[in-house]
Scaffold this active site. Sequence first.
Site, PDB file in Angstrom:
ATOM      1  N   LYS A  15       0.839  -1.205   0.000  1.00  7.66           N
ATOM      2  CA  LYS A  15       0.000   0.000   0.000  1.00  7.66           C
ATOM      3  C   LYS A  15       0.867   1.245   0.000  1.00  7.66           C
ATOM      4  O   LYS A  15       2.060   1.217   0.365  1.00  7.66           O
ATOM      5  CB  LYS A  15      -0.946   0.014   1.213  1.00  7.66           C
ATOM      6  N   GLY A 121       4.207  -4.336   3.807  1.00 10.44           N
ATOM      7  CA  GLY A 121       4.335  -5.728   3.375  1.00 10.44           C
ATOM      8  C   GLY A 121       4.046  -6.721   4.481  1.00 10.44           C
ATOM      9  O   GLY A 121       3.268  -7.663   4.296  1.00 10.44           O
ATOM     10  N   ASP A 156      -1.575  -1.231  11.001  1.00 13.86           N
ATOM     11  CA  ASP A 156      -1.848  -1.179   9.558  1.00 13.86           C
ATOM     12  C   ASP A 156      -2.578  -2.414   9.037  1.00 13.86           C
ATOM     13  O   ASP A 156      -3.091  -2.410   7.922  1.00 13.86           O
ATOM     14  CB  ASP A 156      -0.540  -1.036   8.766  1.00 13.86           C
TER      15      ASP A 156
END
Length: 301
Positions: A15, A121, A156
Amino acid sequence: MSIQTSPFTTRAYAKLNLALAVGAPVDAPGSPHHGYHPICSYMHAIDLFDELRIERLGMGEQSRFDLAWADAGGQVRPIEWPIEQDLVYRAHGALEACAGRSLPCAITLAKHIPAGGGLGGGSSDAASVLMGLDRVFGLGLGREALLAIAMTLGSDIGYFIDETDPPRPAIVSGFGERIERAGSSHAGTEVTLVLPPVGCATGAVYRAFDSGLPGTVDVAGVRRLVDSPVLEDDLLFNDLASSAVEVQPLVGELIETLGEALGHRVHVTGSGSTLFVLGRVDEDQIHEVAPDCRVVCTRLI
């Protein structure tokens, strides 16, 4: 929920934080959020991904983890940290604890998303493991339960818990637990990633941020970007960018050097160190001024 008998395979996408507003840490001793920073961020998946495979094993068998870096030429090398520290391993353990039983499986991960660069990641890998195990073992936990588990592992991860693949863009706020999916007019926009040879430790970046004068969370600024039909450089922002530069001065040097050479604004994603430019930029042009950086041309998806 039915049990998936065949191996589960998926792509765990990276992202970008196209906008990241950060507030002062919460000062509430005794609160689970004490010391944490409220945020508001426009997150968007990009066409860069790790590859995950989960195969169910027989009851009583020991789970196996094969996590390795894989380059474009097919060469693989082991990750540089203990398996027990990886979010894939921790996500598996967290779901076992939630299920109250062993979930024996073989997990194989081919990593392409650089670590420590602000691309999410590890968080994406963890989310894919949670969703994959839920399906493989027919647990039927659903999004809300998986999101609650995700929040115990990292702020996240919740963004990547989505019923669509790839995860839809979203405004992520609070401490990462509030996720408002956004219909994106920005998918397909080309972006060029510049990956410095150094990383930015998230904790160090936030400590540098705290040494300044953190303000309020600019929710309006994030929404202006989300609502804009076209991504414009002037609308992108990252409250952690200057702190990332303080932690890794090379990041600041690259922002200045690349900006002058390319004639583009250079942005930071997350807590760094990954830089990005809107649009496609020739790799050779970047390497002329930043020869030690890896360049990835990709797009928002």
